[in-house]
Design a protein around this motif. Structure first.
Motif, PDB file in Angstrom:
ATOM      1  N   GLY A 156       0.872  -1.164   0.000  1.00 31.36           N
ATOM      2  CA  GLY A 156       0.000   0.000   0.000  1.00 31.36           C
ATOM      3  C   GLY A 156       0.912   1.218   0.000  1.00 31.36           C
ATOM      4  N   TYR A 157       0.569   2.200  -0.788  1.00 29.83           N
ATOM      5  CA  TYR A 157       1.442   3.375  -0.920  1.00 29.83           C
ATOM      6  C   TYR A 157       0.733   4.633  -0.416  1.00 29.83           C
ATOM      7  N   VAL A 158       1.459   5.400   0.375  1.00 34.14           N
ATOM      8  CA  VAL A 158       0.970   6.726   0.765  1.00 34.14           C
ATOM      9  C   VAL A 158       1.980   7.747   0.264  1.00 34.14           C
ATOM     10  N   PHE A 159       1.520   8.669  -0.554  1.00 34.24           N
ATOM     11  CA  PHE A 159       2.417   9.661  -1.132  1.00 34.24           C
ATOM     12  C   PHE A 159       2.276  10.978  -0.375  1.00 34.24           C
ATOM     13  N   GLN A 160       3.341  11.753  -0.414  1.00 35.29           N
ATOM     14  CA  GLN A 160       3.359  12.997   0.360  1.00 35.29           C
ATOM     15  C   GLN A 160       2.224  13.933  -0.045  1.00 35.29           C
ATOM     16  N   LYS A 161       1.886  13.906  -1.314  1.00 31.04           N
ATOM     17  CA  LYS A 161       0.889  14.883  -1.773  1.00 31.04           C
ATOM     18  C   LYS A 161      -0.522  14.318  -1.827  1.00 31.04           C
ATOM     19  N   PHE A 162      -0.760  13.252  -1.080  1.00 30.44           N
ATOM     20  CA  PHE A 162      -2.088  12.628  -0.949  1.00 30.44           C
ATOM     21  C   PHE A 162      -2.616  12.020  -2.257  1.00 30.44           C
ATOM     22  N   PHE A 163      -2.636  12.818  -3.341  1.00 27.76           N
ATOM     23  CA  PHE A 163      -3.217  12.364  -4.613  1.00 27.76           C
ATOM     24  C   PHE A 163      -4.639  11.840  -4.454  1.00 27.76           C
ATOM     25  N   LEU A 164      -5.458  12.573  -3.714  1.00 26.47           N
ATOM     26  CA  LEU A 164      -6.879  12.234  -3.671  1.00 26.47           C
ATOM     27  C   LEU A 164      -7.546  12.820  -4.916  1.00 26.47           C
ATOM     28  N   ILE A 165      -8.598  12.162  -5.380  1.00 25.90           N
ATOM     29  CA  ILE A 165      -9.318  12.663  -6.554  1.00 25.90           C
ATOM     30  C   ILE A 165     -10.342  13.700  -6.066  1.00 25.90           C
ATOM     31  N   PRO A 166     -10.204  14.955  -6.493  1.00 27.64           N
ATOM     32  CA  PRO A 166     -11.009  16.036  -5.908  1.00 27.64           C
ATOM     33  C   PRO A 166     -12.509  15.887  -6.109  1.00 27.64           C
ATOM     34  N   THR A 167     -12.918  15.186  -7.189  1.00 28.61           N
ATOM     35  CA  THR A 167     -14.354  15.094  -7.468  1.00 28.61           C
ATOM     36  C   THR A 167     -15.005  13.867  -6.838  1.00 28.61           C
ATOM     37  N   LEU A 168     -14.220  13.049  -6.169  1.00 20.10           N
ATOM     38  CA  LEU A 168     -14.772  11.858  -5.516  1.00 20.10           C
ATOM     39  C   LEU A 168     -14.858  12.084  -4.012  1.00 20.10           C
ATOM     40  N   SER A 169     -15.880  11.470  -3.393  1.00 19.40           N
ATOM     41  CA  SER A 169     -16.037  11.578  -1.941  1.00 19.40           C
ATOM     42  C   SER A 169     -14.948  10.775  -1.241  1.00 19.40           C
ATOM     43  N   VAL A 170     -14.890  10.962   0.080  1.00 17.37           N
ATOM     44  CA  VAL A 170     -13.948  10.212   0.917  1.00 17.37           C
ATOM     45  C   VAL A 170     -14.090   8.710   0.658  1.00 17.37           C
ATOM     46  N   LYS A 171     -15.337   8.242   0.730  1.00 15.11           N
ATOM     47  CA  LYS A 171     -15.591   6.812   0.548  1.00 15.11           C
ATOM     48  C   LYS A 171     -15.152   6.343  -0.844  1.00 15.11           C
ATOM     49  N   GLU A 172     -15.475   7.136  -1.859  1.00 17.22           N
ATOM     50  CA  GLU A 172     -15.115   6.747  -3.228  1.00 17.22           C
ATOM     51  C   GLU A 172     -13.604   6.748  -3.440  1.00 17.22           C
ATOM     52  N   ASN A 173     -12.933   7.722  -2.811  1.00 17.96           N
ATOM     53  CA  ASN A 173     -11.472   7.742  -2.916  1.00 17.96           C
ATOM     54  C   ASN A 173     -10.868   6.482  -2.300  1.00 17.96           C
ATOM     55  N   ILE A 192      -6.885  -0.418   2.056  1.00 20.75           N
ATOM     56  CA  ILE A 192      -8.183  -1.044   1.781  1.00 20.75           C
ATOM     57  C   ILE A 192      -8.027  -2.479   1.269  1.00 20.75           C
ATOM     58  N   HIS A 193      -6.937  -2.770   0.588  1.00 22.58           N
ATOM     59  CA  HIS A 193      -6.763  -4.136   0.085  1.00 22.58           C
ATOM     60  C   HIS A 193      -5.861  -4.964   1.002  1.00 22.58           C
ATOM     61  N   LYS A 194      -5.684  -4.488   2.255  1.00 25.57           N
ATOM     62  CA  LYS A 194      -4.922  -5.224   3.270  1.00 25.57           C
ATOM     63  C   LYS A 194      -3.522  -5.615   2.791  1.00 25.57           C
ATOM     64  N   PRO A 195      -2.685  -4.632   2.513  1.00 24.45           N
ATOM     65  CA  PRO A 195      -1.337  -4.932   2.036  1.00 24.45           C
ATOM     66  C   PRO A 195      -0.480  -5.508   3.164  1.00 24.45           C
ATOM     67  N   GLU A 196       0.556  -6.231   2.775  1.00 30.59           N
ATOM     68  CA  GLU A 196       1.494  -6.726   3.786  1.00 30.59           C
ATOM     69  C   GLU A 196       2.441  -5.622   4.237  1.00 30.59           C
ATOM     70  N   VAL A 197       2.738  -4.715   3.303  1.00 31.40           N
ATOM     71  CA  VAL A 197       3.715  -3.660   3.579  1.00 31.40           C
ATOM     72  C   VAL A 197       3.101  -2.305   3.230  1.00 31.40           C
ATOM     73  N   LEU A 198       3.173  -1.385   4.178  1.00 30.16           N
ATOM     74  CA  LEU A 198       2.738  -0.017   3.897  1.00 30.16           C
ATOM     75  C   LEU A 198       3.975   0.841   3.677  1.00 30.16           C
ATOM     76  N   ILE A 199       4.041   1.493   2.519  1.00 30.63           N
ATOM     77  CA  ILE A 199       5.145   2.405   2.228  1.00 30.63           C
ATOM     78  C   ILE A 199       4.599   3.826   2.283  1.00 30.63           C
ATOM     79  N   ALA A 200       5.141   4.624   3.176  1.00 32.29           N
ATOM     80  CA  ALA A 200       4.633   5.986   3.340  1.00 32.29           C
ATOM     81  C   ALA A 200       5.784   6.977   3.174  1.00 32.29           C
ATOM     82  N   ASP A 201       5.685   7.791   2.124  1.00 29.61           N
ATOM     83  CA  ASP A 201       6.746   8.765   1.834  1.00 29.61           C
ATOM     84  C   ASP A 201       6.336  10.112   2.424  1.00 29.61           C
TER      85      ASP A 201
END
Ligand SMILES: Nc1ncnc2c1ncn2[C@@H]1O[C@H](COP(=O)(O)OP(=O)(O)OP(=O)(O)O)[C@@H](O)[C@H]1O
Ligand SMILES: [Mg+2]
Length: 227
Positions: free
Chosen positions: A93-110, A163-172
């Motif tokens: 699972g990847y977490v990027f510094q700039k979030f990269f959320l989709i602005p037109t989708l709700s929290v749940k949809e993101n 959300i897909h239960k990764p074994e490794v979370l990478i957070a930059d």
């Protein structure tokens, strides 16, 4: 399992015009399952390059990367793009510094976005709400990213990575844009994910308080591993 990720002499060079930049210089180490690994170093020292290679988002110029005792890069091996995609989806699972959320989708949809690409991994409602609850964003499920605080956006990005239960979370730099209170919340969350859910965490950070939670630290100086 021990030595879940093994890096041997990883080197990554970029060419910028005529110039060659060595972003990673013969880096070797191992990550065990259940580790929290802090990746630290000055700006430009190669931290993002390193986690992108570990997360199979980028290939090294030379050296070997093994995941779960399988060669991913190196030893003359070249995995196909579909094979790499499979490993990325199953493992990380990847977490990027700039979030990269989709602005037109709700929290749940993101949060559900990754399951668009893997329909057979669509989570049931219960695990979705459990995850949002754990991250303290359940009451925000129908909000747009623009209606959230920085800390909430970061937690949505973390939920999407989990959300897909990764074994490794990478957070930059997951706390790069947050104040100290929000940073502390993310720190506690990462610890909890590790201790309660057994997720291996690889975290790039400039924040010494966050770096402290690592049972291993990788310190980079000009692409070389110290210590
Ligand atoms: N796509 C690229 N093309 C050319 N050079 C690059 C590229 N990506 C990174 N670099 C260079 O490689 C080196 C390492 O970059 P990297 O992004 O890994 O550093 P970092 O430690 O993550 O820095 P920061 O803390 O600022 O995020 C830097 O000198 C950078 O300029
Ligand atoms: Mg970086």
């Amino acid at each position: 399992m021990n030595r879940f990720i093994e890096a041997h002499d990883l080197t990554k060079t970029y060419s910028r015009g005529a110039e060659q930049i060595t972003a990673l210089n013969n880096v070797s180490f191992a990550v065990d399952k259940g580790d929290i690994v802090s990746v630290v170093g000055a700006s430009g020292s190669g931290k993002t390059t390193l986690v992108n290679v570990l997360g199979c988002l980028d290939n090294p110029s030379s050296g070997t990367l093994m995941i779960n005792h399988k060669v991913i890069f190196g030893e003359g091996k070249l995995l196909s793009e579909p094979a790499l995609t499979k490993i990325r989806r199953a493992t990380f699972g990847y977490v990027f510094q700039k979030f990269f959320l989709i602005p037109t989708l709700s929290v749940k949809e993101n949060i559900l976005l990754p399951s668009v690409f893997q329909p057979d991994h669509t989570p049931d409602d219960e695990s979705l709400y459990q995850l949002m609850d754990m991250l303290g964003i359940a009451r925000r499920e129908n909000h747009l990213p623009s209606q959230l605080s920085g800390g909430e956006m970061q937690r949505v990005a973390i939920a999407r990575a989990l959300i897909h239960k990764p074994e490794v979370l990478i957070a930059d730099e997951p706390t790069g844009n947050l104040d100290s209170k929000r940073s502390n919340e993310i720190k506690d969350l990462l610890l909890r994910l590790n201790q309660e859910n057994g997720i291996t965490v690889i975290i790039v950070t400039h924040n010494p308080d966050i770096a402290k939670i690592g049972n291993k630290t990788l310190e980079l100086v000009d692409g070389k591993l110290m210590g």
